[in-house]
Design a protein around this motif. Structure first.
Motif, PDB file in Angstrom:
ATOM      1  N   CYS A 157       0.853  -1.191   0.000  1.00 33.64           N
ATOM      2  CA  CYS A 157       0.000   0.000   0.000  1.00 33.64           C
ATOM      3  C   CYS A 157       0.890   1.243   0.000  1.00 33.64           C
ATOM      4  N   ASN A 165       0.275   4.100   1.158  1.00 32.89           N
ATOM      5  CA  ASN A 165      -0.020   4.973   2.292  1.00 32.89           C
ATOM      6  C   ASN A 165       0.933   4.654   3.442  1.00 32.89           C
ATOM      7  N   CYS A 175      -0.391   3.203   6.669  1.00 38.04           N
ATOM      8  CA  CYS A 175      -1.118   1.928   6.611  1.00 38.04           C
ATOM      9  C   CYS A 175      -0.195   0.802   7.064  1.00 38.04           C
ATOM     10  N   CYS A 181      -6.774   0.036  -1.353  1.00 43.94           N
ATOM     11  CA  CYS A 181      -6.204  -0.833  -0.316  1.00 43.94           C
ATOM     12  C   CYS A 181      -7.338  -1.428   0.503  1.00 43.94           C
ATOM     13  N   CYS A 185      -6.681   0.004   4.428  1.00 44.64           N
ATOM     14  CA  CYS A 185      -6.910   1.387   4.873  1.00 44.64           C
ATOM     15  C   CYS A 185      -7.872   2.154   3.956  1.00 44.64           C
TER      16      CYS A 185
HETATM   17 ZN   LIG Z   1      -3.376   0.749   2.949  1.00 39.86          ZN
END
Ligand SMILES: [Zn+2]
Length: 384
Positions: free
Chosen positions: A11, A13, A16, A47, A50
């Motif tokens: 991911c 992020n 995350c 994702c 998240c």
């Molecule tokens: Zn994520």
């Protein structure tokens, strides 16, 4: 549509739990993204952990760039000698655009270098030295500290140390220096020692992310019971070298060669002297009496990072005997790399890959006090 079959490895992020690649994580396909500039269609994902939505482009090294074809060219030109304005004129962009592309290329090169050297134990002796250059004006000199393998010419890393202007000065120059020091502070007296200590930690205590090594995991040759580092007689090198100890208790034996010894191939410091010469040859900002000097130390760091990548992974170790790069001889890479290889995928920053001071370099947090506020930093949308 571009990226329909792409499988995101993690991911994007950073907050995350799935930012770190795991075997079980899968993203869900989630519509498409149309690039406004040319109408190109890209696969989007979401994702499952998240909920962050992202596209195939998120995993490209030239994400968010409008003129993508320029990116590798501008980066490649950073080691061919021109100043930023010269490079900008050649490619029809501003010097500022060149600087931004160089910064982006640097961030990718830094992570790639750390991924490839993570876990590799250097097996050779080293030559270490600080090359003197300056930022903004000759009142602000600094050292780029380099550590180079004596046998391989592999540049294991670099750090920087701000210096106080010294040497011969007129009375006017001396009072100008004093005034600047009152206004902007005087560099820390121990900056050279601090920079060298950080460099030794980075180069001799490799900590990496073995999962990110991309198939180049070559068994290192067995290292000796101690590290051997050749230096000149600079007094600030002594303490960090004496105090260094790695996690296996190995220390450094320092061998000093006079800085006045002829700079020939027989000089024990030849590898670092050669790196100094090549750096000044490849990058206009380090030439003596130049008008192409870096305005910010941060910018010099970014260009030096590209130099490191080019010298280690792209350029033949010896032009007279092509066929192997310094990284191949050092056991860090199994083939010659190209800028295209570096930018084949986007490399995400990870805490374990970027200890200090590399994190400051990555984020462009090295400020030049005289330039005041508003200096460019890397906005950490997806970093750390
Ligand atoms: Zn994520």
């Amino acid at each position: 549509m571009v990226g329909r079959d792409f499988i995101p490895p993690h991911c994007p992020n950073r907050h995350c739990a799935c930012y770190a690649p795991t075997a079980t994580w899968r993203a869900a396909r989630d519509g498409t993204f149309t690039r406004p500039s040319d109408g190109e269609l890209f696969q989007c994902f979401r994702c499952r952990r998240c909920g962050r939505r992202f596209s195939f482009r998120t995993f490209q090294a030239d994400y968010w760039l409008r003129r993508r074809s320029l990116f590798p060219n501008l980066v490649a030109w950073a080691v061919e000698g021109p100043g930023l304005r010269q490079s900008g004129r050649r490619h029809g962009v501003s010097a500022d655009t060149v600087a931004r592309h160089i910064a982006r290329g640097f961030r990718q090169a830094l992570i790639c270098h750390r991924e490839l050297t993570g876990g590799v134990r250097p097996w050779e002796s080293f030559a270490l030295d600080g090359i003197e250059t300056f930022e903004y004006s000759q009142y602000f000199p600094f050292h780029l500290n380099l550590i180079v393998g004596r046998a391989t010419h592999f540049l294991w890393g670099f750090t920087e140390s701000p210096l106080r202007r010294k040497g011969r000065m007129t009375a006017t120059q001396r009072s100008r220096r004093d005034a600047l020091e009152v206004a902007f502070g005087c560099p820390d007296r121990s900056a050279v020692s601090t920079g060298i200590a950080a460099l030794l930690r980075l180069a001799l205590r490799p900590q990496g992310n073995p999962g990110a090594r991309g198939g180049l995991n070559q068994a290192p040759k067995s290292p000796g019971a101690e590290f051997i580092v050749h230096t000149d007689g600079h007094p600030a090198y002594r303490r960090p070298i004496r105090e260094f100890v790695d996690e296996q208790g190995r220390r450094i034996r320092q061998i000093v060669t006079s800085g006045k010894a002829p700079r020939t191939p027989w000089n024990p410091l030849f590898a670092v002297n050669a790196a100094d010469t090549l750096l000044r040859h490849a990058q206009a900002n380090h030439r003596r009496e130049t008008i192409a000097f870096s305005k910010r130390r941060q910018a010099a760091i970014e260009r030096a990072g590209l130099f490191l990548f080019w010298r280690n992974y792209i350029k033949w170790r010896s032009e007279r005997e092509p066929g192997s790069t310094a990284a191949m001889v050092a056991g860090v890479a199994d083939r010659q790399l190209s800028w295209r290889d570096l930018f084949a995928r986007r490399r995400f920053p990870r805490t374990e890959l970027l200890p200090q001071p590399l994190r400051d370099y990555y984020c462009a947090w090295i400020y030049t006090p005289i330039l005041g506020p508003g200096q460019r930093v890397h906005r950490l949308l997806h970093a750390f």
